[in-house]
Design an enzyme around this catalytic site. Structure first.
Site, mmCIF file in Angstrom:
data_model
loop_
_atom_site.group_PDB
_atom_site.id
_atom_site.type_symbol
_atom_site.label_atom_id
_atom_site.label_comp_id
_atom_site.label_asym_id
_atom_site.label_seq_id
_atom_site.Cartn_x
_atom_site.Cartn_y
_atom_site.Cartn_z
ATOM 1 N N HIS A 22 0.832 -1.210 0.000
ATOM 2 C CA HIS A 22 0.000 0.000 0.000
ATOM 3 C C HIS A 22 0.860 1.250 0.000
ATOM 4 O O HIS A 22 1.605 1.505 0.941
ATOM 5 C CB HIS A 22 -0.904 0.012 1.232
ATOM 6 C CG HIS A 22 -2.004 1.015 1.162
ATOM 7 N ND1 HIS A 22 -3.216 0.749 0.593
ATOM 8 C CD2 HIS A 22 -2.064 2.309 1.566
ATOM 9 C CE1 HIS A 22 -3.997 1.816 0.670
ATOM 10 N NE2 HIS A 22 -3.312 2.779 1.255
ATOM 11 N N ASP A 24 0.282 5.485 -1.087
ATOM 12 C CA ASP A 24 -0.710 6.486 -1.460
ATOM 13 C C ASP A 24 -0.141 7.595 -2.329
ATOM 14 O O ASP A 24 -0.699 8.702 -2.365
ATOM 15 C CB ASP A 24 -1.337 7.086 -0.197
ATOM 16 C CG ASP A 24 -2.503 6.273 0.311
ATOM 17 O OD1 ASP A 24 -3.448 6.061 -0.457
ATOM 18 O OD2 ASP A 24 -2.466 5.848 1.478
ATOM 19 N N GLU A 124 -9.041 1.254 -2.685
ATOM 20 C CA GLU A 124 -9.131 1.322 -1.225
ATOM 21 C C GLU A 124 -10.521 1.790 -0.806
ATOM 22 O O GLU A 124 -10.752 2.957 -0.544
ATOM 23 C CB GLU A 124 -8.063 2.260 -0.659
ATOM 24 C CG GLU A 124 -7.979 2.178 0.855
ATOM 25 C CD GLU A 124 -6.892 3.050 1.446
ATOM 26 O OE1 GLU A 124 -6.533 2.824 2.615
ATOM 27 O OE2 GLU A 124 -6.403 3.956 0.753
ATOM 28 N N HIS A 151 -13.381 1.687 3.485
ATOM 29 C CA HIS A 151 -12.347 2.561 4.026
ATOM 30 C C HIS A 151 -12.780 2.902 5.452
ATOM 31 O O HIS A 151 -13.132 1.991 6.214
ATOM 32 C CB HIS A 151 -12.120 3.788 3.135
ATOM 33 C CG HIS A 151 -10.886 4.548 3.523
ATOM 34 N ND1 HIS A 151 -10.933 5.825 4.016
ATOM 35 C CD2 HIS A 151 -9.577 4.192 3.531
ATOM 36 C CE1 HIS A 151 -9.706 6.241 4.297
ATOM 37 N NE2 HIS A 151 -8.851 5.262 4.012
ATOM 38 N N HIS A 192 -8.807 -2.079 7.091
ATOM 39 C CA HIS A 192 -9.864 -1.067 7.292
ATOM 40 C C HIS A 192 -11.206 -1.648 7.709
ATOM 41 O O HIS A 192 -12.065 -0.891 8.166
ATOM 42 C CB HIS A 192 -10.075 -0.197 6.045
ATOM 43 C CG HIS A 192 -9.132 0.951 5.942
ATOM 44 N ND1 HIS A 192 -9.212 2.061 6.746
ATOM 45 C CD2 HIS A 192 -8.069 1.146 5.123
ATOM 46 C CE1 HIS A 192 -8.240 2.905 6.421
ATOM 47 N NE2 HIS A 192 -7.530 2.375 5.450
ATOM 48 N N HIS A 213 -2.391 -3.236 4.650
ATOM 49 C CA HIS A 213 -1.622 -2.333 5.532
ATOM 50 C C HIS A 213 -2.283 -2.296 6.907
ATOM 51 O O HIS A 213 -3.091 -1.426 7.204
ATOM 52 C CB HIS A 213 -1.482 -0.929 4.931
ATOM 53 C CG HIS A 213 -2.751 -0.207 4.605
ATOM 54 N ND1 HIS A 213 -3.745 -0.735 3.827
ATOM 55 C CD2 HIS A 213 -3.185 1.042 4.957
ATOM 56 C CE1 HIS A 213 -4.736 0.132 3.714
ATOM 57 N NE2 HIS A 213 -4.425 1.220 4.401
ATOM 58 N N ASP A 344 2.299 2.075 3.780
ATOM 59 C CA ASP A 344 1.363 3.205 3.786
ATOM 60 C C ASP A 344 2.098 4.532 3.646
ATOM 61 O O ASP A 344 1.714 5.544 4.247
ATOM 62 C CB ASP A 344 0.477 3.207 5.029
ATOM 63 C CG ASP A 344 -0.824 3.996 4.825
ATOM 64 O OD1 ASP A 344 -1.044 4.518 3.716
ATOM 65 O OD2 ASP A 344 -1.610 4.102 5.778
#
Length: 408
Positions: A22, A24, A124, A151, A192, A213, A344
């Site tokens: 993961h 971003d 995600e 999420h 999540h 993650h 992350d």
């Protein structure tokens, strides 16, 4: 750190580079650059991720998160997700000597052999599907290889770890979505989601799952972490938990500090922190101009009273050793074949000491090597486990939908 550990880690990364769960970067580029992908070859110190630091970190494959806010109406979220997917394709096209789109485990291995970083897509949040099997299948055809079921907010069909219970895990629609993900070869990602959702998905899935993650709840009782009871289910499923570096998940002390900071904001009567989902550039529009609408949020001055509080109450730092403790705990409970890494990066504002950006993976691996991890142990962690999960999902898919065109 011993010289022997450094040599061992170099051997591991040469044979099995890090396959991270993961990152971003796409949304960080949307906020900071209007989704422009320029400047990453020369270094972007304003980001956690750029090409030189990916190389230093030994990253050989990356799930790029195509995250969009779960506060968006679902049809709008689906459009924004397509824009994020486009950002990854443009990123790879801009740096073809360093990056390559990958759809399958074999593609990842070819990228390793060619010295390029395999780039995969991870949606995600199930809100991006807009409850549409057609949208799910369209994402799969574009190369999406995992979908995180929620999420931070529930969907109508699945409960999030950070929302109030809604359907008790998964409802019939949620189970049908899991079945469709299995059928098309897209991994079910359980980061999540609430533990009830994790257990329901593990009961429903016919393929291995991923936690892209997350960390270990036994070491920090944070709702985003995975309990030992769920970790114990991974061997029968074949799935992998990719341990994350997020300080709030690794350290109870940091999580408590964040709660105290928010309480101080409330005591001072400061407005709640808000942000608006950044729009994408319109046709012919300068990305820098679009980015300027949002970068003001990143540079806004801090209230003097809150600044004085943070000076008196500095954020605790998380150490490499604490991250390694989570990795070792997951190995002890789930087993060596069911662990990986999901940093992350560019998804949080601050990362642990010596793991501040994507160049830091060798530091963690050397810590584990100094604790007695073997080459086989480390290679399982860096990439072999995730490659196996990806391959098994492909083999169990009854209608795989990822592109089959030859890769450049």
């Amino acid at each position: 750190m011993s010289d022997t550990a450094a040599d061992l880690v170099a051997q591991v990364l040469a044979a099995t580079p890090v396959f991270d769960g993961h990152n971003d970067l796409p949304v960080a580029l949307r906020f900071r650059s209007g989704s422009s992908v320029e400047g990453l070859a020369d270094g972007r110190p304003d980001l956690h991720t750029d090409l030189p630091r990916l190389r230093t970190g030994g990253v050989g494959a990356q799930f790029w998160s195509v995250y969009v806010s779960s506060k968006l109406p679902e049809p709008e979220a689906a459009v924004s997700t397509l824009e994020q997917i486009d950002a990854v394709y443009r990123l790879v096209a801009r740096y073809p000597d360093a990056l390559r789109i990958a759809y399958t485990a074999a593609d990842v291995e070819r990228s390793f052999a060619d010295g390029r970083i395999a780039s995969l897509l991870g949606v995600e949040g199930g809100h991006s599907l807009a409850e549409s099997p057609g949208v799910l299948r369209s994402f799969a055809r574009l190369g999406v290889r995992y979908v995180t079921l929620t999420h931070n907010d529930n969907t109508s069909w699945a409960d999030s770890a950070t929302d109030e219970p809604g359907v008790g895990g998964l409802n019939d629609t949620g189970r049908a979505i899991v079945a469709e993900l299995n059928r098309t070869g897209v991994l079910v990602d359980l980061s999540h989601v609430a533990e009830s959702t994790q257990r329901a998905a593990l009961a429903a899935t016919a393929s291995p799952v991923l936690f892209s993650h997350s960390s270990a709840r036994a070491l920090n009782d944070h709702p985003r972490n995975v309990s030992d009871g769920v970790l114990e289910l991974l061997p029968d499923n074949g799935g992998v938990v990719q341990l994350t570096f997020v300080p709030y998940f690794v350290s109870a002390e940091v999580a408590e500090w964040a709660e105290e900071l928010e309480a101080e904001r409330e005591r001072l009567g400061l407005p709640a922190r808000t942000w608006t989902w950044p729009r994408a550039p319109r046709p012919g529009e300068d990305p820098a101009q679009v980015a300027s609408e949002h970068t003001a949020l990143l540079t806004a001055p801090v209230d003097d009273r809150l600044r004085r509080w943070t000076e008196a109450h500095p954020r605790p730092e998380v150490t490499v050793a604490q991250v390694a403790d989570h990795v070792e705990h997951a190995r002890e409970v789930a087993g060596r074949d069911h662990i990986g890494l999901g940093g992350d990066y560019d998804g949080v504002d601050h990362q642990p000491t010596r793991l501040a950006d994507v160049s830091g993976y060798p530091v963690l691996l050397r810590e584990l090597a100094d604790r007695g991890w073997s080459r086989a142990d480390l290679e399982a962690l860096t990439g072999r486990n995730v490659l196996r999960v990806l391959r098994e999902a492909e083999e169990r898919a009854t209608e795989p939908l990822w592109p089959t065109a030859p890769l450049r």
